[in-house]
Design an enzyme around this catalytic site. Structure first.
Site, PDB file in Angstrom:
ATOM      1  N   TRP A 113       5.944   2.310  -0.845  1.00 35.50           N
ATOM      2  CA  TRP A 113       6.734   3.034  -0.510  1.00 35.50           C
ATOM      3  C   TRP A 113       6.124   4.384   0.671  1.00 35.50           C
ATOM      4  CZ3 TRP A 113       5.958   7.762  -2.127  1.00 35.50           C
ATOM      5  CH2 TRP A 113       5.414   7.649  -3.578  1.00 35.50           C
ATOM      6  N   ASN A 114       4.801   4.692   0.116  1.00 35.38           N
ATOM      7  CA  ASN A 114       4.357   5.735   0.554  1.00 35.38           C
ATOM      8  C   ASN A 114       4.130   6.123   2.278  1.00 35.38           C
ATOM      9  OD1 ASN A 114       2.249   4.272   0.131  1.00 35.38           O
ATOM     10  ND2 ASN A 114       0.992   5.836  -0.287  1.00 35.38           N
ATOM     11  N   LYS A 118       7.424  -8.418   1.999  1.00 34.34           N
ATOM     12  CA  LYS A 118       8.499  -7.831   0.872  1.00 34.34           C
ATOM     13  C   LYS A 118       8.187  -6.241   0.927  1.00 34.34           C
ATOM     14  CE  LYS A 118       8.896  -6.664  -2.715  1.00 34.34           C
ATOM     15  NZ  LYS A 118       9.546  -5.104  -2.889  1.00 34.34           N
ATOM     16  N   PRO A 119       9.084  -5.475   1.692  1.00 32.93           N
ATOM     17  CA  PRO A 119       8.878  -4.095   1.628  1.00 32.93           C
ATOM     18  C   PRO A 119       9.267  -3.426   0.092  1.00 32.93           C
ATOM     19  CG  PRO A 119      10.854  -4.418   2.879  1.00 32.93           C
ATOM     20  CD  PRO A 119      10.212  -5.634   2.338  1.00 32.93           C
ATOM     21  N   ALA A 120       8.820  -1.929  -0.120  1.00 34.13           N
ATOM     22  CA  ALA A 120       9.277  -1.418  -1.110  1.00 34.13           C
ATOM     23  C   ALA A 120      10.778  -1.090  -1.093  1.00 34.13           C
ATOM     24  CB  ALA A 120       8.364  -0.060  -1.462  1.00 34.13           C
ATOM     25  N   GLY A 125      -0.291  -1.275  -3.275  1.00 30.48           N
ATOM     26  CA  GLY A 125       0.439  -0.686  -4.234  1.00 30.48           C
ATOM     27  C   GLY A 125      -0.379  -0.285  -5.674  1.00 30.48           C
ATOM     28  N   GLU A 127      -5.020  -3.748  -1.937  1.00 25.39           N
ATOM     29  CA  GLU A 127      -5.207  -2.213  -1.989  1.00 25.39           C
ATOM     30  C   GLU A 127      -4.540  -1.543  -2.738  1.00 25.39           C
ATOM     31  OE1 GLU A 127      -7.153  -1.258   0.526  1.00 25.39           O
ATOM     32  OE2 GLU A 127      -7.493  -2.861   1.649  1.00 25.39           O
ATOM     33  N   LEU A 128      -5.221  -0.873  -3.781  1.00 31.07           N
ATOM     34  CA  LEU A 128      -4.489  -0.510  -5.123  1.00 31.07           C
ATOM     35  C   LEU A 128      -4.686   1.137  -5.056  1.00 31.07           C
ATOM     36  CD1 LEU A 128      -5.627  -3.146  -7.342  1.00 31.07           C
ATOM     37  CD2 LEU A 128      -3.667  -3.142  -5.681  1.00 31.07           C
ATOM     38  N   ARG A 181      -1.521  15.740   3.182  1.00 33.17           N
ATOM     39  CA  ARG A 181      -1.031  14.679   4.001  1.00 33.17           C
ATOM     40  C   ARG A 181      -0.002  13.936   3.159  1.00 33.17           C
ATOM     41  NH1 ARG A 181      -2.910   9.422   6.949  1.00 33.17           N
ATOM     42  NH2 ARG A 181      -4.116   9.117   5.022  1.00 33.17           N
ATOM     43  N   CYS A 241      -2.745   7.249  -1.400  1.00 32.85           N
ATOM     44  CA  CYS A 241      -3.681   6.610  -1.999  1.00 32.85           C
ATOM     45  C   CYS A 241      -4.978   7.375  -1.783  1.00 32.85           C
ATOM     46  CB  CYS A 241      -3.828   5.188  -1.892  1.00 32.85           C
ATOM     47  SG  CYS A 241      -4.133   4.938  -0.074  1.00 32.85           S
ATOM     48  N   GLU A 300      -3.518   9.171 -11.130  1.00 34.79           N
ATOM     49  CA  GLU A 300      -2.922   9.281  -9.757  1.00 34.79           C
ATOM     50  C   GLU A 300      -1.946  10.291  -9.857  1.00 34.79           C
ATOM     51  OE1 GLU A 300      -2.020   5.639  -7.777  1.00 34.79           O
ATOM     52  OE2 GLU A 300      -2.864   6.415  -5.896  1.00 34.79           O
TER      53      GLU A 300
HETATM   54  P1  NAD Z   1       4.070  -0.279  -6.638  1.00 27.95           P
HETATM   55  O1  NAD Z   1       2.842  -1.038  -7.317  1.00 27.95           O
HETATM   56  O2  NAD Z   1       5.117   0.215  -7.743  1.00 27.95           O
HETATM   57  O3  NAD Z   1       4.960  -1.245  -5.643  1.00 27.95           O
HETATM   58  C1  NAD Z   1       4.272  -1.682  -4.417  1.00 27.95           C
HETATM   59  C2  NAD Z   1       4.968  -2.865  -4.030  1.00 27.95           C
HETATM   60  O4  NAD Z   1       5.040  -3.857  -5.120  1.00 27.95           O
HETATM   61  C3  NAD Z   1       6.478  -2.582  -3.877  1.00 27.95           C
HETATM   62  O5  NAD Z   1       6.975  -3.433  -2.616  1.00 27.95           O
HETATM   63  C4  NAD Z   1       7.202  -2.962  -5.104  1.00 27.95           C
HETATM   64  O6  NAD Z   1       8.603  -3.511  -4.822  1.00 27.95           O
HETATM   65  C5  NAD Z   1       6.282  -4.221  -5.437  1.00 27.95           C
HETATM   66  N1  NAD Z   1       6.521  -4.416  -6.831  1.00 27.95           N
HETATM   67  C6  NAD Z   1       6.548  -3.906  -7.819  1.00 27.95           C
HETATM   68  N2  NAD Z   1       6.550  -4.709  -8.875  1.00 27.95           N
HETATM   69  C7  NAD Z   1       6.110  -6.122  -8.615  1.00 27.95           C
HETATM   70  C8  NAD Z   1       5.821  -7.216  -9.256  1.00 27.95           C
HETATM   71  N3  NAD Z   1       6.015  -7.211 -10.593  1.00 27.95           N
HETATM   72  N4  NAD Z   1       5.717  -8.281  -8.559  1.00 27.95           N
HETATM   73  C9  NAD Z   1       5.657  -8.168  -7.310  1.00 27.95           C
HETATM   74  N5  NAD Z   1       5.956  -7.039  -6.476  1.00 27.95           N
HETATM   75  C10 NAD Z   1       6.070  -5.972  -7.164  1.00 27.95           C
HETATM   76  O7  NAD Z   1       3.365   1.001  -5.782  1.00 27.95           O
HETATM   77  P2  NAD Z   1       4.391   2.163  -5.245  1.00 27.95           P
HETATM   78  O8  NAD Z   1       4.804   2.909  -6.184  1.00 27.95           O
HETATM   79  O9  NAD Z   1       5.285   1.375  -4.200  1.00 27.95           O
HETATM   80  O10 NAD Z   1       3.149   2.595  -4.177  1.00 27.95           O
HETATM   81  C11 NAD Z   1       2.208   3.719  -4.894  1.00 27.95           C
HETATM   82  C12 NAD Z   1       1.031   3.142  -5.128  1.00 27.95           C
HETATM   83  O11 NAD Z   1       0.352   2.442  -3.959  1.00 27.95           O
HETATM   84  C13 NAD Z   1       0.198   4.013  -5.348  1.00 27.95           C
HETATM   85  O12 NAD Z   1      -0.666   3.598  -6.602  1.00 27.95           O
HETATM   86  C14 NAD Z   1      -1.040   4.252  -4.278  1.00 27.95           C
HETATM   87  O13 NAD Z   1      -2.161   4.536  -4.398  1.00 27.95           O
HETATM   88  C15 NAD Z   1      -0.996   2.669  -3.728  1.00 27.95           C
HETATM   89  N6  NAD Z   1      -1.317   2.671  -2.450  1.00 27.95           N
HETATM   90  C16 NAD Z   1      -2.598   2.119  -2.317  1.00 27.95           C
HETATM   91  C17 NAD Z   1      -2.913   1.954  -0.799  1.00 27.95           C
HETATM   92  C18 NAD Z   1      -4.432   1.493  -0.247  1.00 27.95           C
HETATM   93  O14 NAD Z   1      -4.475   1.269   0.782  1.00 27.95           O
HETATM   94  N7  NAD Z   1      -5.213   1.286  -1.462  1.00 27.95           N
HETATM   95  C19 NAD Z   1      -2.159   2.523   0.292  1.00 27.95           C
HETATM   96  C20 NAD Z   1      -1.053   3.111  -0.159  1.00 27.95           C
HETATM   97  C21 NAD Z   1      -0.459   3.145  -1.320  1.00 27.95           C
END
Ligand code: NAD
Length: 483
Positions: free
Chosen positions: A156-157, A180-182, A234, A256-257, A284, A290, A387
């Site tokens: 979502w970020n 599949k978006p957030a 995520g 990309e975590l 930012r 991330c 984080e």
């Molecule tokens: P999240 O891991 O909670 O969710 C990310 C996505 O995965 C969402 O679409 C969510 O609905 C889906 N999801 C959640 N549980 C799932 C499951 N069990 N199976 C399949 N899909 C599932 O992350 P978030 O809170 O949306 O985003 C923040 C995180 O993303 C932070 O940790 C951030 O560092 C990371 N991030 C990383 C990068 C990068 O490029 N490394 C960029 C942006 C954000």
């Protein structure tokens, strides 16, 4: 503008080139974190919808893979033009559903569009290789072919940029996708689908399925033999789950975590530049990135001055609704995010840290947390290990270069690190020693569609952006040939 933007955005699933409600008829609420008001109700995709989307992507694959690269490139270029024309609308939508300040949202809209332009340019430059085998008996040819149907899961970020950073190279390489978006931010992704449709992407090549039951829907898609790639952005926690899922069908993965970026300031740095860089690296997106500087390590002799001046800058930021003119820091994405930041800050304060500014939950309504600077943070605080994902800067001092490197590397993460120093040799030496996929030397911003973005250790696998980003959506085929 906001009512107008919301009235135009699609809220159904986009499958096989048509908009349709979810098979089970469900919808879920999307809220504005500045007010906690519901701004839209989006179709809640089911497992059946996810598999329908895989079916559509699979049927569209042969035609799209065989489409001349120039034609694929022209469609991506058109998508960049449309995104550029509609940048204000995209930014308003991002700000509404994610909360970030409009200035950050505008930055994201431009950055997101640029992935389409960059990959429009890369699509026609997919070089292979031919060489003579060392034995002289044959030639070794290598061609890059599209990996196939891709499932893309985004956070979502950066609701626009994380979608285009995956779709740009996937489409350029000749792959078809299911996005599949957030669930906090599905509207921006649906708008991206509409733009790609308008740009001329053939039916079934791009499918978007918002789903609240993300685990079940993504798992079903990944276990479908026709899916050959899973690209996830995520948290590290969910990344681990998805890597295990992908193991069942040996699906190609890009991960990309999460990050835990250290920001190192040496005494020989230009302090004014370091403060400016710190504000960008920390603030930012209100800290919800991330790449956000998560831990500041400052050389002892300049630590007090750096901390005091950073606190003054952080304290002067205007906090408010993202869409309001003049806002510099919007609300966090939801109440859970506020709670997590608050817990980390309280933990550090209880352990002996001091807040130079901020440090407590603000009284205004909405999902806000005020910009905060913490000093005297104990080395074992959770806030230095996890984080933060909010506008909080914990500062720790160091006395020599070796210590700074040791502190910076003392984490399971390895996405990005920042180094401020007036000595370029030191900057390069420290960069080589840092365990991270990216380093900013005297810069608080590294993201660029033309550069390979990604992490080491538990921050991920694979790279997005640059030419590497395109190759991540291909398989290298080796052909041994005698002629
Ligand atoms: P999240 O891991 O909670 O969710 C990310 C996505 O995965 C969402 O679409 C969510 O609905 C889906 N999801 C959640 N549980 C799932 C499951 N069990 N199976 C399949 N899909 C599932 O992350 P978030 O809170 O949306 O985003 C923040 C995180 O993303 C932070 O940790 C951030 O560092 C990371 N991030 C990383 C990068 C990068 O490029 N490394 C960029 C942006 C954000």
């Amino acid at each position: 503008m906001t009512a107008d933007v919301l009235s135009k955005v699609p809220t159904d699933l986009f499958i096989g080139g048509t908009w349709r409600p979810a098979s089970e008829g469900g919808r879920f609420d999307v809220t504005d974190p500045a007010t906690r008001e519901v701004i839209a109700q989006v179709a809640d995709g089911s497992v059946e919808d996810g598999l329908d989307a895989v079916n559509a992507a699979s049927e569209a694959l042969p035609g799209w893979a065989a489409t001349p690269p120039r034609q694929r490139a022209e469609i991506l270029r058109r998508a960049w033009e449309l995104m550029t024309e509609r940048a204000d609308e995209i930014a308003t939508l991002i700000s509404l559903e994610n909360g970030k300040a409009l200035t950050d949202a505008k930055g994201e809209a431009t950055y997101a569009a640029e992935f389409f332009r960059w990959y429009a340019e890369e699509t026609v430059r997919m070089d292979g290789m031919v060489t003579t085998a060392p034995s002289g008996a044959n030639r070794i040819m290598v061609v890059h072919q599209p990996v196939g149907v891709c499932v893309l899961v985004t956070p979502w970020n950066f609701p626009a940029a994380m979608a285009t950073r995956k779709m740009g190279p996937a489409l350029g390489a000749g792959c078809t996708v299911v996005l599949k978006p957030a669930s906090d931010t599905p509207l921006t992704a649906l708008l991206m689908a509409q733009i790609l449709d308008d740009a001329g992407v053939p039916k079934g090549v791009v499918n978007v399925v918002p789903a609240r039951r993300s685990g079940a829907v993504v798992s079903a898609m990944v276990h479908d033999d026709r899916v050959r790639k899973l690209s996830f952005t995520g948290s590290t926690e969910v990344g681990r789950v998805l890597l295990k899922e992908a193991a069942d069908t040996i699906v190609n993965t890009s991960m990309e975590l999460g990050g835990n970026a250290p920001f190192l300031v040496f005494a020989d740095a230009d302090l004014e530049a370091a403060l400016e860089g710190a504000m960008i690296a920390k603030m930012r997106n209100g800290g919800e990135a991330c790449t956000a500087a998560n831990r500041f390590y400052v050389e002892e002799s300049v630590a007090e001055e750096f901390s005091t001046r950073l606190a003054a800058k952080m304290g002067a930021l205007k906090v408010g609704p993202g869409t309001e003119a003049g806002t510099q820091v919007g609300p966090l994405v939801n109440d859970a995010a506020v709670q997590k930041v608050d817990e980390l800050v309280r933990g550090a304060l209880d352990a002996g840290a001091r807040a130079l500014v901020g440090g407590q939950l603000p009284e205004r309504g909405g999902c806000y947390y005020d910009p905060t600077v913490l000093v005297d943070v104990p080395a074992d605080s959770a806030i230095l290990r996890e984080e933060i994902f909010g506008p909080v800067a914990p500062i720790v001092t160091f006395t020599d270069e070796a210590d700074a490197i040791r502190y910076a590397n003392d984490t399971e993460y390895g996405l990005v690190a920042y180094v401020y120093t007036g000595d370029l040799a030191r900057g390069l030496r420290v960069s080589e020693a840092l365990e991270s996929g990216m380093v900013g030397i005297n810069r608080g911003l590294v993201s660029d569609p033309a550069a390979p973005f990604g992490g080491v250790k538990q921050s991920g696998i694979g790279r997005e952006g640059g030419h590497e980003g395109l190759l991540d959506y291909t398989e290298s085929k080796y052909i041994a040939v005698t002629w």
